[in-house]
Write an enzyme that holds these catalytic residues in place. Structure first.
Site, PDB file in Angstrom:
ATOM      1  N   ALA A  12     102.897   6.271  26.985  1.00 33.72           N
ATOM      2  CA  ALA A  12     103.158   7.192  25.834  1.00 33.72           C
ATOM      3  C   ALA A  12     101.974   7.819  25.323  1.00 33.72           C
ATOM      4  O   ALA A  12     102.146   8.805  24.738  1.00 33.72           O
ATOM      5  CB  ALA A  12     104.190   6.932  25.092  1.00 33.72           C
ATOM      6  N   ALA A  13     100.852   7.129  25.247  1.00 33.00           N
ATOM      7  CA  ALA A  13      99.611   7.702  24.776  1.00 33.00           C
ATOM      8  C   ALA A  13      98.789   8.539  25.709  1.00 33.00           C
ATOM      9  O   ALA A  13      97.927   9.137  25.523  1.00 33.00           O
ATOM     10  CB  ALA A  13      98.793   6.652  24.340  1.00 33.00           C
ATOM     11  N   GLN A  15      98.805  11.322  29.196  1.00 30.22           N
ATOM     12  CA  GLN A  15      98.944  12.982  29.124  1.00 30.22           C
ATOM     13  C   GLN A  15     100.374  13.275  29.704  1.00 30.22           C
ATOM     14  O   GLN A  15     100.922  14.198  28.995  1.00 30.22           O
ATOM     15  CB  GLN A  15      97.857  13.798  29.953  1.00 30.22           C
ATOM     16  N   GLY A 132     104.467   6.364  37.552  1.00 31.65           N
ATOM     17  CA  GLY A 132     103.324   5.931  37.758  1.00 31.65           C
ATOM     18  C   GLY A 132     103.090   5.686  39.207  1.00 31.65           C
ATOM     19  O   GLY A 132     103.819   5.074  39.993  1.00 31.65           O
ATOM     20  N   ASN A 133     101.966   6.076  39.907  1.00 30.71           N
ATOM     21  CA  ASN A 133     101.678   6.011  41.169  1.00 30.71           C
ATOM     22  C   ASN A 133     101.330   4.833  41.613  1.00 30.71           C
ATOM     23  O   ASN A 133     100.553   4.054  41.140  1.00 30.71           O
ATOM     24  CB  ASN A 133     100.628   7.045  41.613  1.00 30.71           C
ATOM     25  N   ASP A 162     108.054  17.050  43.553  1.00 33.48           N
ATOM     26  CA  ASP A 162     107.971  17.659  45.003  1.00 33.48           C
ATOM     27  C   ASP A 162     109.051  18.594  45.152  1.00 33.48           C
ATOM     28  O   ASP A 162     108.959  19.527  45.783  1.00 33.48           O
ATOM     29  CB  ASP A 162     107.769  16.649  46.132  1.00 33.48           C
ATOM     30  N   HIS A 190     106.545   9.740  48.115  1.00 39.64           N
ATOM     31  CA  HIS A 190     105.535  10.715  46.971  1.00 39.64           C
ATOM     32  C   HIS A 190     104.380  10.569  47.605  1.00 39.64           C
ATOM     33  O   HIS A 190     103.470   9.964  46.722  1.00 39.64           O
ATOM     34  CB  HIS A 190     105.954  10.432  45.608  1.00 39.64           C
TER      35      HIS A 190
HETATM   36  N1  LIG Z   1     105.560  10.664  40.751  1.00 39.39           N
HETATM   37  C1  LIG Z   1     104.861  11.758  40.439  1.00 39.39           C
HETATM   38  O1  LIG Z   1     105.230  12.636  40.774  1.00 39.39           O
HETATM   39  C2  LIG Z   1     103.709  11.725  39.386  1.00 39.39           C
HETATM   40  C3  LIG Z   1     103.143  10.624  39.114  1.00 39.39           C
HETATM   41  N2  LIG Z   1     102.112  10.621  38.205  1.00 39.39           N
HETATM   42  C4  LIG Z   1     101.470   9.371  37.893  1.00 39.39           C
HETATM   43  O2  LIG Z   1     101.746   8.974  36.566  1.00 39.39           O
HETATM   44  C5  LIG Z   1     100.799   8.024  36.076  1.00 39.39           C
HETATM   45  C6  LIG Z   1     100.357   8.333  34.592  1.00 39.39           C
HETATM   46  O3  LIG Z   1      99.809   9.633  34.699  1.00 39.39           O
HETATM   47  P1  LIG Z   1      99.032  10.431  33.310  1.00 39.39           P
HETATM   48  O4  LIG Z   1      99.892  10.333  32.148  1.00 39.39           O
HETATM   49  O5  LIG Z   1      98.296  11.693  33.728  1.00 39.39           O
HETATM   50  O6  LIG Z   1      97.933   9.136  33.126  1.00 39.39           O
HETATM   51  P2  LIG Z   1      97.110   8.855  31.879  1.00 39.39           P
HETATM   52  O7  LIG Z   1      95.944   7.982  32.169  1.00 39.39           O
HETATM   53  O8  LIG Z   1      96.814  10.090  31.049  1.00 39.39           O
HETATM   54  O9  LIG Z   1      98.090   8.103  31.010  1.00 39.39           O
HETATM   55  C7  LIG Z   1      98.534   6.610  31.669  1.00 39.39           C
HETATM   56  C8  LIG Z   1      98.805   5.876  30.317  1.00 39.39           C
HETATM   57  O10 LIG Z   1      99.307   4.607  30.674  1.00 39.39           O
HETATM   58  C9  LIG Z   1      98.800   3.737  29.883  1.00 39.39           C
HETATM   59  N3  LIG Z   1      99.017   2.489  30.391  1.00 39.39           N
HETATM   60  C10 LIG Z   1      98.238   1.896  31.261  1.00 39.39           C
HETATM   61  N4  LIG Z   1      98.743   0.369  31.667  1.00 39.39           N
HETATM   62  C11 LIG Z   1      99.610   0.322  30.899  1.00 39.39           C
HETATM   63  C12 LIG Z   1     100.729  -0.605  30.815  1.00 39.39           C
HETATM   64  N5  LIG Z   1     100.716  -1.885  31.346  1.00 39.39           N
HETATM   65  N6  LIG Z   1     101.819  -0.591  29.778  1.00 39.39           N
HETATM   66  C13 LIG Z   1     101.946   0.692  29.302  1.00 39.39           C
HETATM   67  N7  LIG Z   1     100.989   1.621  29.285  1.00 39.39           N
HETATM   68  C14 LIG Z   1      99.918   1.589  30.058  1.00 39.39           C
HETATM   69  C15 LIG Z   1      97.307   3.901  29.637  1.00 39.39           C
HETATM   70  O11 LIG Z   1      96.759   3.389  28.708  1.00 39.39           O
HETATM   71  C16 LIG Z   1      97.664   5.644  29.238  1.00 39.39           C
HETATM   72  O12 LIG Z   1      97.697   5.834  28.049  1.00 39.39           O
HETATM   73  C17 LIG Z   1      99.662   8.011  36.998  1.00 39.39           C
HETATM   74  O13 LIG Z   1      99.793   6.983  37.895  1.00 39.39           O
HETATM   75  C18 LIG Z   1      99.868   9.222  37.716  1.00 39.39           C
HETATM   76  O14 LIG Z   1      99.282   8.886  39.076  1.00 39.39           O
HETATM   77  C19 LIG Z   1     101.332  11.637  38.008  1.00 39.39           C
HETATM   78  C20 LIG Z   1     101.986  12.938  38.200  1.00 39.39           C
HETATM   79  C21 LIG Z   1     103.260  12.920  38.977  1.00 39.39           C
HETATM   80  O1  LIG Z   2      98.848  13.856  42.661  1.00 36.13           O
HETATM   81  C1  LIG Z   2      98.973  12.950  42.025  1.00 36.13           C
HETATM   82  O2  LIG Z   2      97.839  12.051  41.879  1.00 36.13           O
HETATM   83  C2  LIG Z   2      99.635  13.208  40.647  1.00 36.13           C
HETATM   84  C3  LIG Z   2     100.948  13.385  41.592  1.00 36.13           C
HETATM   85  O3  LIG Z   2     101.665  12.323  41.724  1.00 36.13           O
HETATM   86  C4  LIG Z   2     101.302  14.597  41.502  1.00 36.13           C
HETATM   87  O4  LIG Z   2     100.763  15.664  40.810  1.00 36.13           O
HETATM   88  O5  LIG Z   2     102.331  14.782  42.538  1.00 36.13           O
END
Ligand SMILES: NC(=O)C1=CN([C@@H]2O[C@H](COP(=O)(O)OP(=O)(O)OC[C@H]3O[C@@H](n4cnc5c(N)ncnc54)[C@H](O)[C@@H]3O)[C@@H](O)[C@H]2O)C=CC1
Ligand SMILES: O=C([O-])CC(=O)C(=O)O
Length: 340
Positions: A12-13, A15, A132-133, A162, A190
């Protein structure tokens, strides 16, 4: 008064977290009459950032936000929750594939699967979306480590982004708006092997509903650039923003849980990665994106049955299935290696 729903957002901290929490807190996801207890989890190093997010949520003065708490331990995070948005994980950077994140991220989902099994209520109906990916495989691992306590059908992974990308591309191509396009499907992972399929989609053009192929009138586009654009969109956003999709990802996660909570609209389906029951020959248990309908009364999803595949579609589905099987095997191996 309606009892509040306890909703966990991990990462939650981060983006996506920053864009997601406001939609949950302001009634966009669960409705304007449904109070929400938000639980925000992140790692201890991010406790200060998390507190800032809590302060901002308080400052929003939202009637639907019953309470908000910041936690850095899984026990406090997973106890008593109704819904979980599992976002917290490392994002990819330019030049990486999502499966390159497996080694770093799979251990998070092994640990959180165990935490769900240990701390969630025995009667839990908790609905879980993994963002998370690599999302499908992380959901597979979380479900595996929660097995016996939380049914696999409560786990899903997000392919709604998607799906939304496919809707938007079709609307742009046909000069219509999102509300005019229905029933696109994302099959599989995905990842770059996903199959965005418009065979059963319809477009309402100037008041007349037609199939997407007739509405577009360009089969080569639909079987080429359209698919590639949706498959590669995440990478293109990273190239442009130097950060992965966040606003659109948060919106998609909220769409996914909104529809799980309220049900899908009559005559429409959405794409969700859920444990395969063997439908369409997909190996049982693989977390695979299918078209689903959801009954808002029971909150049970069902895979849409009886759709036909031509040879083109069969090839695409075979490729994404193979990739998911390989990811699953790599993840299982990494989990054995991961001492959690
Ligand atoms: N399925 C989908 O369509 C999409 C998936 N994603 C994925 O979502 C994930 C998050 O992306 P963002 O928010 O941009 O990343 P980010 O780096 O801005 O935020 C991730 C947060 O997760 C926290 N974190 C790490 N390990 C943790 C744990 N064990 N427990 C709780 N929090 C933890 C980090 O401290 C950070 O605050 C990435 O894996 C990204 O690839 C992103 C976009 C689309
Ligand atoms: O592409 C990435 O790594 C983030 C994501 O999953 C998406 O935007 O679909």
């Amino acid at each position: 008064m309606t009892a509040p729903l306890r909703v966990l957002v991990t990462g939650a901290a981060g983006q996506i977290g920053y864009s997601i929490v406001i939609r949950i807190a302001d009634g966009t996801v669960f409705g304007k009459e449904q109070p929400v207890q938000l639980v925000l989890l992140d790692v201890p190093q991010c406790a200060n950032v998390l507190e800032g997010v809590v302060f901002e949520l308080q400052d929003c003065a939202l009637p639907t936000l019953h309470s908000v708490e910041a936690v850095t331990e899984e026990k406090a995070a997973f106890t008593g929750i109704d819904y979980a948005f599992l976002v917290g994980a490392m994002p990819r950077r330019e030049g990486m594939e999502r499966k390159d994140l497996l080694a770093a991220n799979v251990k998070i989902f092994k640990s959180q699967g165990k935490a769900l099994a240990e701390y969630a209520k025995p009667t839990t109906k908790v609905a879980i979306i993994v963002v998370g990916n690599p999302a499908n495989t992380n959901a597979f691992i979380a479900a595996k480590y929660a097995a016996g306590k939380i049914p696999a059908k409560n786990f899903s992974a997000m392919t709604r982004l998607d799906h939304n990308r496919a809707l938007a591309q079709l609307a742009l191509k046909t000069g219509t708006t999102i509300g005019d396009v229905k029933n696109v499907i994302i099959w599989g992972n995905h990842s770059g092997t996903q199959f965005p399929d418009v065979t059963h989609a319809t477009v309402n053009k100037n008041g007349t509903e037609t199939d997407a192929y007739s509405a577009v009138g360009d089969n080569a586009f639909l079987q080429g650039p359209f698919i590639a654009t949706v498959q590669k969109r995440g990478g293109v956003i990273i190239e442009k923003r130097k950060l992965s999709s966040a606003m659109s990802a948060a919106k998609a996660a909220c769409d996914h849980i909104h529809d799980w909570h309220f049900g899908t609209k009559a005559g429409q389906y959405v794409s969700m990665a859920v444990p395969s029951d063997g439908s369409y020959g997909i190996p049982q248990g693989l977390i695979f994106s299918f078209p689903v309908t959801i009954d808002g009364a029971t909150r049970e999803w069902k895979i849409v049955q009886g759709l036909n595949f031509d040879d083109f579609a069969k090839g695409k589905i075979a490729a994404t299935t193979k990739e998911l099987e390989e990811e699953r095997d790599d993840a299982l191996k990494a989990c054995d290696d991961a001492n959690i």
